[in-house]
Design an enzyme around this catalytic site. Structure first.
Site, short mmCIF file in Angstrom:
data_model
loop_
_atom_site.label_atom_id
_atom_site.label_comp_id
_atom_site.label_asym_id
_atom_site.label_seq_id
_atom_site.Cartn_x
_atom_site.Cartn_y
_atom_site.Cartn_z
N HIS A 278 -7.26 0.97 -6.64
CA HIS A 278 -7.51 0.12 -5.47
C HIS A 278 -8.20 -1.16 -5.95
O HIS A 278 -9.37 -1.41 -5.66
CB HIS A 278 -8.39 0.88 -4.47
CG HIS A 278 -8.39 0.30 -3.10
ND1 HIS A 278 -7.58 -0.74 -2.70
CD2 HIS A 278 -9.13 0.62 -1.99
CE1 HIS A 278 -7.80 -1.03 -1.43
NE2 HIS A 278 -8.74 -0.23 -0.97
N ARG B 21 0.87 -1.19 0.00
CA ARG B 21 0.00 0.00 0.00
C ARG B 21 0.90 1.22 0.00
O ARG B 21 1.71 1.40 0.92
CB ARG B 21 -0.92 0.00 1.22
CG ARG B 21 -1.65 1.31 1.40
CD ARG B 21 -2.78 1.25 2.43
NE ARG B 21 -3.93 0.56 1.90
CZ ARG B 21 -5.17 0.71 2.36
NH1 ARG B 21 -5.41 1.51 3.37
NH2 ARG B 21 -6.17 0.05 1.82
N ARG C 62 -14.16 -8.55 1.47
CA ARG C 62 -12.72 -8.38 1.22
C ARG C 62 -11.97 -9.68 1.55
O ARG C 62 -11.09 -10.11 0.82
CB ARG C 62 -12.16 -7.23 2.08
CG ARG C 62 -12.71 -5.85 1.77
CD ARG C 62 -12.22 -5.32 0.45
NE ARG C 62 -10.77 -5.33 0.35
CZ ARG C 62 -9.98 -4.32 0.75
NH1 ARG C 62 -10.52 -3.22 1.24
NH2 ARG C 62 -8.67 -4.40 0.60
N CYS D 287 -16.46 1.96 0.09
CA CYS D 287 -15.38 1.04 0.48
C CYS D 287 -14.97 1.17 1.94
O CYS D 287 -14.31 0.29 2.47
CB CYS D 287 -14.18 1.23 -0.45
SG CYS D 287 -13.42 2.87 -0.32
N ASP E 145 -17.12 7.34 -2.30
CA ASP E 145 -15.90 7.19 -1.50
C ASP E 145 -15.62 8.55 -0.85
O ASP E 145 -16.28 9.55 -1.18
CB ASP E 145 -14.74 6.75 -2.42
CG ASP E 145 -13.45 6.44 -1.67
OD1 ASP E 145 -13.50 6.25 -0.43
OD2 ASP E 145 -12.38 6.38 -2.32
N GLN F 59 -10.06 -3.78 -3.62
CA GLN F 59 -11.37 -3.32 -3.14
C GLN F 59 -12.43 -3.54 -4.22
O GLN F 59 -13.51 -4.08 -3.94
CB GLN F 59 -11.31 -1.85 -2.75
CG GLN F 59 -12.65 -1.28 -2.31
CD GLN F 59 -13.13 -1.85 -0.99
OE1 GLN F 59 -12.41 -1.79 0.00
NE2 GLN F 59 -14.33 -2.40 -0.96
N1 CP Z 1 -11.43 0.02 2.05
C1 CP Z 1 -10.17 -0.09 2.51
O1 CP Z 1 -9.23 -0.35 1.78
O2 CP Z 1 -10.07 0.14 3.85
P1 CP Z 1 -8.73 0.27 4.68
O3 CP Z 1 -8.12 1.59 4.35
O4 CP Z 1 -9.20 0.20 6.12
O5 CP Z 1 -7.82 -0.87 4.33
N1 NVA Z 2 -9.84 6.77 -1.72
C1 NVA Z 2 -9.54 6.35 -0.37
C2 NVA Z 2 -9.80 4.91 -0.21
C3 NVA Z 2 -9.58 4.40 1.18
C4 NVA Z 2 -9.77 2.93 1.29
C5 NVA Z 2 -8.09 6.69 -0.06
O1 NVA Z 2 -7.23 6.52 -0.93
O2 NVA Z 2 -7.82 7.17 1.05
#
Ligand code: CP
Ligand code: NVA
Length: 307
Positions: free
Chosen positions: A131, A104, A289, A261, A221, A134
């Site tokens: 992502h 990540r 997930r 999400c 989102d 997700q």
């Molecule tokens: N939706 C998602 O990826 O959540 P987190 O940031 O908690 O992993």
């Molecule tokens: N768009 C958001 C998704 C979090 C799971 C971010 O990148 O913070």
């Protein structure tokens, strides 16, 4: 050859569908499927995270454990990469210890670099660009709820961010109708838009009502993604009118469902009553997930074993 999962579009429709079907089986047999435990048979998979996470981190750790593997969580601040060790050096060293990496990151290019120099599979656990894990889970959620994904009218309301980009890729793979409402200046990735806009059933608008009119699915989102915090105040102004609330929901089909999400900011991009309404699939999405990622890991590591 190793299979990475950097973007949804890396996989064919048939591959995504086969993963979704396996996810469904994993869900049904979570406590009885002894065969599934052997897929990762003592394989060690690291989770390198530059950003916070609840769902991605925990669901991957549990998924890896339940498939017989060993997860190692690495906050990037605790490894030398956080002090500037080149990613191509990290990639080669970690490849000699591990069997896979979930990463990540802030910069998508870093993820591509890690995948390029790693001899082991690399999975995108969220980047500034996409992502895919997700959206894979969200597609599974819609498959479970509706059956056929291809015929759905899907609306996106809000930021043209990493989630929005992965939804465009899902549209390119499955061909469902996708209408995205984003404020001016917050559109999704230009290259992806160029591809999608060639399809008659993809639309981009600045009007959330237009996007959700007749929709089966309303998807949103956060307005302020991780990394966008400095723009918080401006974004709150620019996204006014892009909230998913009961009024907006009324414009969609009667049985429309709502996806988010998570994490969600109640009162900004979505209201409490919508999150808690019967039309919300948000917590099913979150649970899924785990099942979707087990199916993804199985797909990637079964392929690995056969070469
Ligand atoms: N939706 C998602 O990826 O959540 P987190 O940031 O908690 O992993
Ligand atoms: N768009 C958001 C998704 C979090 C799971 C971010 O990148 O913070």
């Amino acid at each position: 050859m190793k299979r990475d999962f950097i973007n949804l579009i890396d996989f064919t429709k048939e591959e995504v569908l086969s993963i979704i079907k396996r996810a469904s089986l994993f869900k049904k047999t979570r406590h009885s499927n002894s065969k599934s435990r052997k897929v990762l048979d003592r394989k060690t998979i690291a989770l390198i995270f530059e950003k916070s996470s609840t769902r991605t981190r925990v669901s991957f750790e549990v998924a890896i454990n339940e498939l017989g593997g060993i997860p190692i969580f690495l906050n990037v601040r605790d490894i030398q990469m956080g002090r500037g060790e080149p990613i191509k050096d990290t990639a080669r060293v970690l490849s000699s210890y591990l069997h896979g990496i979930v990463y990540r990151c802030f910069k998508h290019e870093m993820l591509c670099e890690l995948a390029k120099y790693s001899s082991i599979p690399v999975i995108n656990g969220l980047s500034d660009y996409s992502h895919p894990v997700q959206v894979l889970s969200d597609l599974f959620t819609l498959y479970e709820h509706f059956g056929d994904i291809k015929k759905l009218n899907i609306a996106w309301v809000g930021d043209g961010n990493n989630m929005a980009n992965s939804w465009i890729e899902a549209h390119l793979i499955f061909g469902f109708n996708l209408t995205m409402a984003c404020p001016k200046g917050y559109e999704p990735d230009h290259q992806l838009l160029k591809k999608a806009l060639k399809n008659k059933n993809f639309k981009l608008t600045n009007n959330p009502v237009e996007a959700v009119y007749g929709a089966d699915v309303i998807n949103t989102d956060v307005w302020i993604s991780m990394g966008d915090e400095e723009e918080s105040e401006q974004r709150k102004k620019d996204f006014k009118g892009f909230q998913v609330n009961k009024n907006l929901l009324k414009k969609a089909k009667k049985n429309a469902v709502v996806l988010h999400c998570l994490p969600a900011y109640r009162g900004l991009e979505i209201t409490e009553d919508v999150i808690e309404s019967k039309q919300s699939l948000i917590f099913v999405q979150a649970e899924n997930r785990l099942h979707a990622q087990k199916a993804l890991l199985e797909f990637i590591f079964k392929k690995e074993r056969s070469v």
